[in-house]
Design a protein around this motif. Structure first.
Motif, short mmCIF file in Angstrom:
data_model
loop_
_atom_site.label_atom_id
_atom_site.label_comp_id
_atom_site.label_asym_id
_atom_site.label_seq_id
_atom_site.Cartn_x
_atom_site.Cartn_y
_atom_site.Cartn_z
N SER A 97 -7.22 -0.93 -18.14
CA SER A 97 -5.88 -0.72 -18.90
C SER A 97 -4.69 -1.01 -17.92
O SER A 97 -4.50 -0.41 -16.91
N ASN A 98 -3.75 -1.70 -18.13
CA ASN A 98 -2.30 -2.02 -17.41
C ASN A 98 -2.73 -3.04 -16.38
O ASN A 98 -1.86 -3.30 -15.50
N ASP A 99 -3.82 -3.76 -16.50
CA ASP A 99 -4.14 -4.78 -15.52
C ASP A 99 -4.71 -6.07 -16.16
O ASP A 99 -4.39 -6.40 -17.20
N LEU A 157 2.00 -5.29 -16.65
CA LEU A 157 3.54 -5.95 -16.41
C LEU A 157 3.55 -7.25 -15.68
O LEU A 157 2.47 -7.35 -15.04
N TYR A 168 4.89 -7.80 -12.77
CA TYR A 168 4.65 -7.85 -11.31
C TYR A 168 3.01 -7.91 -11.25
O TYR A 168 2.47 -8.16 -10.06
N THR A 169 2.26 -7.18 -11.98
CA THR A 169 0.93 -7.10 -11.76
C THR A 169 0.38 -8.60 -12.08
O THR A 169 -0.74 -8.96 -11.26
N ALA A 216 1.12 -10.70 -9.09
CA ALA A 216 0.15 -10.26 -7.68
C ALA A 216 -1.14 -10.57 -7.78
O ALA A 216 -1.77 -11.01 -6.97
N ARG A 217 -1.69 -10.50 -9.05
CA ARG A 217 -3.25 -10.81 -9.27
C ARG A 217 -3.27 -12.30 -9.09
O ARG A 217 -4.43 -12.65 -8.59
N THR A 248 -3.23 -13.43 -5.48
CA THR A 248 -4.38 -12.84 -4.91
C THR A 248 -5.51 -13.87 -5.18
O THR A 248 -6.25 -14.29 -4.11
N ASN A 290 -4.57 0.13 -5.50
CA ASN A 290 -4.70 -0.95 -6.45
C ASN A 290 -4.93 -0.82 -7.87
O ASN A 290 -5.52 -1.30 -8.59
N PRO A 349 -2.68 -0.59 -11.31
CA PRO A 349 -1.36 -0.77 -11.96
C PRO A 349 -0.79 0.52 -12.96
O PRO A 349 0.09 0.75 -12.76
N LEU A 368 0.55 2.78 -10.55
CA LEU A 368 1.69 2.72 -10.21
C LEU A 368 3.03 2.94 -10.95
O LEU A 368 3.99 3.37 -10.61
N GLN A 369 2.63 2.49 -12.05
CA GLN A 369 3.97 2.40 -13.21
C GLN A 369 4.23 3.62 -13.71
O GLN A 369 5.15 3.82 -14.16
N LEU A 407 -0.27 -6.46 -4.71
CA LEU A 407 0.14 -5.18 -6.09
C LEU A 407 1.46 -4.51 -5.64
O LEU A 407 2.14 -4.27 -6.45
N PHE A 428 4.94 -4.56 -6.92
CA PHE A 428 5.48 -3.38 -7.50
C PHE A 428 6.91 -2.61 -6.66
O PHE A 428 7.90 -2.42 -7.45
#
Lengths: 86, 291
Positions: free
Chosen positions: A11-13, A66, A68-69, A72-73, A76, B11, B13, B16-17, B46, B50
């Motif tokens: 979740s969230n990724d 989100l 930014y994720t 970033a992913r 990478t 790592n 997410p 983090l949020q 990440l 962030f």
């Protein structure tokens, strides 16, 4: 075939897979597809633009990440694709 | 001055949020043990992105980087260092490692044109580092010291227990060094996240030895740690009465005075003033009436 992956299906990724290609092709599957499909495509496109990449295949399986994720992913995954085929 | 330092995997997410909803005074985003070797690159990216989204957050930001004994530590710094980070938490730290980290920070801060000087919190987790506590506490950039009891007891080849008798000496030594040099004395985490009574007893014990903060490895631990390291309502009322009585005594040119039948002198007044400063820092003064 050059390929790179990053992220997860938590979740969230987002799990992002990139492959070499002659054009830009972006495919997005999201749990919030109805509301955010276009925004996710836009984040991917702008990240590719900033990285000056104009030919790549991107598959994004989004689990509510989100911006930014996703960014970033994606970066990478691209880095892993390049490093593993140097 | 922080009470609880919450570890958050670098790592993840979702964690983090949500880092701002747990009410920890400080968050340590972890690039070391919480991230597998194959995911270090992803965690760095990440965290970097962030941090770029943050404007003002209700906690101090620290990052635990990988040890400088491999290239991972320098790669961590190169990726994530920015002005939003208050400090770097350095694992397996010894005096020479802190000096090496300081040089790296100077280089990266200049290259990134940063405004702030990044602070350092060494983790005391080897027998040698326990012996170097006093020397490390006096190095520039050090803002606190963190006890890592799991690795320390492993290095000492002794059993780690819930009672913690085996870490009494490093806890006390660290607390005195930190007090002497104005640093945060940050206690080791309590690793049984389901044992709330055990966490409470362990935190109270650390506080009595002179620690002023503790790490949490689960958000559920934050509230208990915050409560124990905060002044109580009764202590705040007591401190207020002492300070008011001291003001009146000074008008009468009295160095020592009596309150409730007890002699009050300068050390007691100083303790009351420090307690009120702490209560003010944690925004507790407005919540307590003088009744």
């Amino acid at each position: 075939m050059k390929i790179g992956m990053a992220g997860s299906l938590e979740s969230n990724d987002a799990l992002i897979t990139v492959k070499e290609s002659s054009v830009i092709n972006i495919e997005v599957q999201s749990i919030v597809d109805a509301f955010y499909h276009d925004q996710i495509v836009q984040v991917i496109q702008s990240t590719l633009d900033a990285a000056r990449i104009n030919a790549i295949d991107v598959v994004c399986l989004d689990k509510g990440a989100l911006d930014y994720t996703i960014k970033a992913r994606l970066l990478t995954a691209i880095h892993r694709m390049e490093v593993r085929h140097e | 001055m922080n009470r609880c330092f919450l570890f958050v995997p670098g790592n993840n997410p979702a964690m983090l949020q949500n880092a701002d909803i747990f009410h920890a005074d400080a968050v340590i985003f972890d690039l070391e043990d919480a991230v597998s070797v194959s995911e270090k690159d992803a965690a760095r990216q990440l965290l970097k992105h962030f941090f770029e989204t943050l404007t003002k957050q209700p906690y101090d930001i620290y990052v635990r980087i990988n040890a400088l004994t491999s290239s991972l530590g320098a790669e961590d710094l190169s990726s994530i260092l920015s002005d939003c980070i208050k400090g770097i938490v350095l694992p397996k730290a010894h005096t020479e490692d802190i000096k090496a980290l300081t040089k790296l920070l100077e280089t990266f801060e200049a290259a990134k044109r940063m405004k702030n000087k990044t602070r350092i919190i060494p983790i005391i987790e080897t027998a040698k580092s326990v012996l170097e506590i006093e020397a490390m506490a006096q190095l520039p950039r050090i803002s606190g010291m963190l006890l890592g009891a799991e690795d320390l007891t492993s290095d000492m080849e002794i059993e780690r227990t819930k009672v913690g008798i085996e870490i009494e000496y490093p806890r006390a030594k660290m607390a005195y060094a930190c007090k002497a040099f104005g640093l945060d004395a940050i206690d080791t985490p309590f690793t049984d996240v389901d044992d709330e009574a055990g966490l409470k007893a362990d935190t109270i014990h650390a506080q009595k030895l002179g620690m002023n903060a503790k790490t949490a490895i689960h958000p559920n631990q934050v509230e208990t740690i915050n409560q124990i390291f905060s002044p109580t309502e009764a202590q705040i009322r007591w401190a207020r009465r002492i300070v008011i009585a001291d003001t009146e005594a000074q008008l009468k040119h009295l160095g020592v005075f009596s309150l409730d039948g007890k002699m009050i002198d300068k050390p007691v007044v100083d303790r009351a003033k420090k307690l009120l400063e702490k209560a003010k820092h944690y925004h507790m003064l407005g919540e307590i009436s003088d009744e």
